[in-house]
Design a protein around this motif. Structure first.
Motif, short mmCIF file in Angstrom:
data_model
loop_
_atom_site.label_atom_id
_atom_site.label_comp_id
_atom_site.label_asym_id
_atom_site.label_seq_id
_atom_site.Cartn_x
_atom_site.Cartn_y
_atom_site.Cartn_z
N LEU A 22 -19.84 58.96 57.20
CA LEU A 22 -20.12 60.12 56.09
C LEU A 22 -21.14 59.79 55.35
O LEU A 22 -21.72 58.71 55.21
N SER A 23 -21.64 60.93 54.77
CA SER A 23 -22.97 60.80 53.92
C SER A 23 -22.53 60.07 52.64
O SER A 23 -23.43 60.06 51.77
N ASP A 24 -21.39 60.07 52.20
CA ASP A 24 -20.94 59.55 50.99
C ASP A 24 -20.68 57.99 51.04
O ASP A 24 -20.27 57.13 50.02
N HIS A 25 -21.52 57.60 52.01
CA HIS A 25 -21.67 55.96 52.33
C HIS A 25 -20.24 55.30 52.78
O HIS A 25 -20.13 54.11 52.58
N THR A 26 -19.35 56.17 53.11
CA THR A 26 -18.00 55.83 53.60
C THR A 26 -17.83 55.95 55.26
O THR A 26 -18.27 56.55 55.90
N ILE A 27 -16.70 54.89 55.66
CA ILE A 27 -16.10 55.09 56.87
C ILE A 27 -14.81 55.59 56.72
O ILE A 27 -14.01 54.70 55.95
N ARG A 28 -14.37 56.64 57.35
CA ARG A 28 -12.76 56.91 57.13
C ARG A 28 -12.12 56.72 58.63
O ARG A 28 -12.87 56.94 59.61
N VAL A 29 -10.98 56.06 58.67
CA VAL A 29 -10.16 55.82 59.77
C VAL A 29 -9.11 57.04 59.68
O VAL A 29 -8.13 56.86 58.79
N TRP A 30 -8.95 57.70 60.51
CA TRP A 30 -7.70 58.71 60.74
C TRP A 30 -6.90 58.45 61.80
O TRP A 30 -7.06 57.95 62.75
N ARG A 31 -5.38 58.79 61.31
CA ARG A 31 -4.52 58.77 62.48
C ARG A 31 -4.45 60.15 63.05
O ARG A 31 -4.45 61.23 62.52
N THR A 32 -4.65 60.17 64.45
CA THR A 32 -5.04 61.34 65.08
C THR A 32 -3.85 62.35 65.12
O THR A 32 -3.95 63.63 65.14
N VAL A 33 -2.40 61.80 65.14
CA VAL A 33 -1.39 62.56 65.63
C VAL A 33 -0.92 63.53 64.09
O VAL A 33 -0.54 64.49 64.20
N ASN A 34 -1.29 63.02 63.04
CA ASN A 34 -0.92 63.92 61.72
C ASN A 34 -2.07 63.88 60.73
O ASN A 34 -1.81 64.50 59.56
N ALA A 35 -3.43 63.66 61.24
CA ALA A 35 -4.49 63.80 60.26
C ALA A 35 -4.45 62.95 59.10
O ALA A 35 -4.95 63.31 57.88
N GLU A 36 -3.68 62.08 59.10
CA GLU A 36 -3.61 61.10 57.71
C GLU A 36 -4.56 60.28 57.85
O GLU A 36 -5.32 59.39 58.86
N CYS A 37 -5.29 59.99 56.65
CA CYS A 37 -6.46 58.77 56.43
C CYS A 37 -5.77 57.61 56.10
O CYS A 37 -5.25 57.51 55.07
N LEU A 38 -6.05 56.95 57.13
CA LEU A 38 -5.39 55.46 56.97
C LEU A 38 -6.27 54.50 56.18
O LEU A 38 -5.83 53.49 55.63
N LEU A 39 -7.63 54.57 56.11
CA LEU A 39 -8.41 53.56 55.68
C LEU A 39 -9.69 54.30 55.48
O LEU A 39 -10.20 55.32 55.88
N LYS A 40 -10.36 53.89 53.99
CA LYS A 40 -11.53 54.40 53.70
C LYS A 40 -12.51 53.22 53.36
O LYS A 40 -12.06 52.25 52.49
N ILE A 41 -13.92 53.08 54.06
CA ILE A 41 -14.33 51.64 54.00
C ILE A 41 -15.73 52.13 53.08
O ILE A 41 -16.33 52.92 53.80
N ASN A 42 -15.92 51.55 52.01
CA ASN A 42 -17.21 51.83 51.25
C ASN A 42 -18.06 50.76 52.00
O ASN A 42 -18.12 49.41 51.97
N ALA A 43 -19.03 51.51 52.77
CA ALA A 43 -19.96 50.94 53.71
C ALA A 43 -21.47 50.49 53.19
O ALA A 43 -22.40 49.95 54.03
N GLY A 44 -21.77 50.49 52.03
CA GLY A 44 -22.96 50.16 51.39
C GLY A 44 -23.52 50.92 50.74
O GLY A 44 -23.00 51.96 50.03
N GLN A 45 -24.98 51.07 50.86
CA GLN A 45 -25.94 51.78 50.06
C GLN A 45 -26.47 53.14 50.69
O GLN A 45 -26.85 54.11 49.95
N GLY A 46 -25.85 53.56 51.94
CA GLY A 46 -26.49 54.53 52.68
C GLY A 46 -25.53 55.38 53.37
O GLY A 46 -24.36 54.92 53.65
N SER A 47 -25.79 56.66 53.75
CA SER A 47 -25.34 57.30 54.73
C SER A 47 -24.79 56.55 55.95
O SER A 47 -25.73 56.13 56.42
N VAL A 48 -23.50 56.73 56.32
CA VAL A 48 -23.11 56.13 57.73
C VAL A 48 -23.61 57.07 58.93
O VAL A 48 -23.01 58.16 58.88
N ARG A 49 -24.65 56.73 59.53
CA ARG A 49 -25.22 57.56 60.32
C ARG A 49 -24.73 57.57 61.93
O ARG A 49 -24.46 58.59 62.48
N SER A 50 -23.94 56.48 61.92
CA SER A 50 -23.31 56.13 63.69
C SER A 50 -22.43 55.16 63.26
O SER A 50 -22.15 54.44 62.41
#
Length: 739
Positions: free
Chosen positions: A211-239
């Motif tokens: 995401l552009s808020d510098h985070t990575i989100r990990v979701w459980r696909t069966v119920n759309a639950e956000c399992l993990l939010k990783i603060n990935a540093g200073q910039g948008s996570v482009r890939s």
């Protein structure tokens, strides 16, 4: 410790599809041709090391690329709204064009069984295609409200995920097109968050988004639950991608680095991959988890060892920004797509082989490289014997124009110049000053005295860029005490200028000239460095005069560097005037400077090696200066009450920059348009009061250019047109208001 610089240059051929096919025809007829299903003949026959082949496209940016399982075909998504399938062995289109998107295609993905393709575009739709019939399986999937940046299939091929600028990830049923889940990254946030990348875990139970808020989100696909939010540093996570075993996530960001994360805990693993000088646009990971490839806005592709996070081999260069990269399933080939519409095809084996020949790999990297090289060593040696030649690795870079003529060029200028100045790779390739300083301090702690000379000088430069003048001077003095050098005296002079000790600084520069070996290029560059240091010390007029005199006296090659420096310093003068609220002066200065800056940006002037030296020494951000300069001109014109000029400047700026850059400027642009529109209304009302209706119409029209949805502007312009008896125009505006 600085790795040895690249000794060889890649051999790059640019050929049309038909030309590649002709080149390979004789090999296909040869009875002695060995079976190398993953390696195209065009790639094997003529090029090594760092083998590359450019498939020339239609000058439409290649935003996305993905390999089929056979390793011979790729699918591409382009700026011209079209999806294509290319055979990298034949060098020709074998599928498509797939037409259905109404705007550029941002992302493509291939189903695990190779039977379907998913594409996402700026038209906010996802389309699923049948590979064989080249037809849409379903009508375009419409749910997103903004452009779709990324699509991916689940490992079982039954679901497609899409990430969008509208902050959502949508999981679709790949057979029916039904929405299975909406994962909203915008919840409880006031600022829009863009989803740049989506990726299913190998087991299909989780989904990662960048995401552009510098985070990575990990979701459980069966119920759309956000399992993990990783603060990935200073910039948008482009890939973001998963490792094949699912234990790690790898992210590429606009802070120019790639990072590895524990996919369960979110903890960072090891050091980031540092080397790119612009944001990472895309990354891919090999099927055996041995290396990753990163593509960047800096026009380069780099390979990195997943174990050590060190670079493998040399930089793979494009002539333009690189938007996409993919690795073949057997990890033998790599393909990358860029702004110029071309696809570059690379042999991974040759990249690794070159890295080993140059001695640039650590022991861990060498072991990793040997593992990868072993896959096709037998077939490669057979290919060499068939061709009846051996390779001594002594190639010159060669480009083949459409008319068949060739042009040789020296690609070592930048490296050799950095070597002369003793600027370390760590310093030249990274933008995080704190990380660089820590790395240099670590080197000083463990290096021998002879090596510390250059390390102290490099750390002095970094500390000077942080305005830590006392520490910078101390490091420079230590460097000179070990052994006097060019960079030692330059760093001392820069630190002294920062401390406003100009007499001593000029003396240090005098000593630096003693190490120029009477090379006119080095002397001219030193004169520019001296002028810039004086400018930074507040001696603006003297510095500009020195640069202008040098520009007048320079030969052609140095004229370019001097011209850029002259433009940059003039812009700095405008910024100083702006900060001191001399807005009209700032606007006039920028009006004079921007045409020359635009010309420089339209050429490849900013890639000139001497300018790279200046960006390292002084932290200049030349790559973004055009954009920043235009923003300041807009603001200066507005604050100087030159409202119509402000509108024209804004419109010109927004027409010149890429969509991705516009996204980064969105907040500034919205604020500016709001302020400028309000000023257009106020100034227009003043003109009406003064019965200057022509000026009023111009001002209201300028406001409408900025905000066509502002109904009161149409009302005001309609009334002003009535006062001038322009009844048709008045009626048109009145009808626009009622509609």
């Amino acid at each position: 410790m600085d790795p040895p610089r690249t000794l060889h240059k890649h051999l790059g051929h640019e050929l049309r599809f038909g030309e590649i096919q002709q080149l390979t025809a004789h090999k296909n007829d040869s009875p002695n041709t060995h079976d190398m299903s993953g390696v195209p003949d065009t790639a094997r026959d003529t090029l090594k090391p760092a083998l590359t082949r450019t498939v020339r496209g239609r000058k439409n940016k290649v935003w996305a690329v993905a390999f089929f399982k056979d390793g011979r075909r790729v699918v591409t998504g382009s700026h011209d709204k079209i999806v294509r399938i290319l055979d990298v062995r034949q060098g020709e289109m074998v599928g498509g064009p797939f037409k259905g998107h109404t705007d550029r295609v941002r992302s493509v993905a291939i189903s695990p069984d190779d039977r379907r393709i998913a594409s996402g575009g700026d038209d906010a739709t996802v389309i699923i295609w049948d590979t064989e019939s080249k037809q849409m399986i379903l009508s375009p999937l419409v749910k997103h409200t903004e452009k779709v940046n990324s699509v991916c299939f689940s490992p079982d091929g039954k679901r497609v995920a899409s990430g969008s600028h509208d902050s959502t990830v949508i999981v679709w049923n790949a057979e029916t097109g039904a929405v299975l889940a909406i994962l909203d990254s915008q919840q409880h946030r006031s600022k829009t968050v863009h989803v740049w990348s989506v990726s299913f875990s190998p087991d299909g139970l989780k989904l990662a988004s960048g995401l552009s808020d510098h985070t990575i989100r990990v979701w459980r696909t069966v119920n759309a639950e956000c399992l993990l939010k990783i603060n990935a540093g200073q910039g948008s996570v482009r890939s973001v991608v998963w490792s094949p075993d699912g234990n790690q996530l790898v992210s590429g960001s606009s802070d120019n680095t790639a990072k590895f994360w524990n996919s369960s805990s979110g903890e960072k693993i090891g050091q980031p991959c540092i080397g790119h000088i612009r944001w990472i646009t895309c990354l891919a990971i090999s099927s055996d988890n041995s290396f990753i490839a990163t593509a960047s806005d800096d026009g380069a592709v780099r390979l990195w060892c997943t174990k050590t996070h060190k670079q493998i081999g040399h930089v793979l260069e494009h002539s333009n920004k690189v938007h996409s990269v993919a690795i073949s399933p057997n990890a033998e080939l790599l393909v990358s797509g860029s702004d110029d519409g071309n696809l570059q095809l690379w042999s991974v084996r040759d990249i690794l082989e070159q890295g080993n020949v140059e001695g640039s790999a650590t022991e861990d990297e060498e072991a990793q490289g040997e593992q990868l090289l072993s896959r096709n060593s037998k077939t490669q040696s057979s290919c060499d014997s068939d061709n009846g030649h051996t390779d001594n690795g002594d190639h010159d870079e060669l480009s083949v124009d459409q008319d068949g003529t060739t042009d040789s060029s020296d690609n070592d200028d930048k490296d050799s110049l950095f070597d002369i100045f003793a600027i370390k790779t760590t310093v030249r390739n990274s933008q995080d000053l704190h990380i660089i300083e820590d790395l240099l301090t670590h080197e000083i702690d463990f290096d021998e005295d002879d090596n510390r000379r250059d390390t102290y000088a490099n750390r002095s430069i970094i500390r000077a860029r942080k305005s830590e003048w006392d520490d910078a001077l101390q490091d420079a003095v230590k460097s000179i005490a070990i052994q006097p050098s060019l960079l030692g005296y330059i760093s001392k002079a820069i630190a002294l200028c920062g401390k406003k000790q100009l007499w001593d600084a000029m003396e240090a520069f005098d000593f630096a000239f003693a190490f120029s070996n009477s090379d006119p290029n080095i002397i001219n560059l030193l004169l520019l460095i001296k002028a810039i240091a004086l400018f930074n010390a507040g001696r603006h007029d003297e510095a500009v005069r020195r640069v202008q005199d040098l520009t007048t006296a320079s030969q052609h090659s140095d004229l370019l560097t001097s011209s850029v420096v002259n433009s940059y310093l003039c812009v700095q003068l405008a910024i100083i005037a702006f900060r001191n609220r001399r807005y009209s002066e700032a606007a006039d200065q920028l009006d004079r400077s921007i045409p020359s800056i635009t010309d420089l940006f339209s050429s490849r002037a900013l890639f000139e090696p001497r300018l790279k030296i200046l960006t390292v020494l002084f932290g200049w951000d030349l790559d973004w200066s055009w954009q920043t300069v235009n923003q300041i001109r807009c603001e200066a014109c507005l604050r100087a009450d030159r409202v119509i000029e402000a509108v024209e400047s804004h419109q010109h700026m927004m027409s010149m920059i890429d969509e991705d850059v516009k996204d980064g400027d969105l907040e500034w642009s919205i604020t500016f348009r709001k302020d400028c529109t309000a000023r257009c209304v106020a100034k227009g009302d003043e003109a009406v009061t003064a019965k200057n209706y022509e000026t009023a119409i111009e001002l209201y029209s300028a406001g409408i250019e900025l905000d066509p949805s502002c109904e009161p502007l149409f009302v005001c312009r309609s009334k002003a047109n009535l006062e001038r008896n322009l009844f048709a125009a008045a009626l048109h505006d009145a009808n626009r208001d009622t509609n």
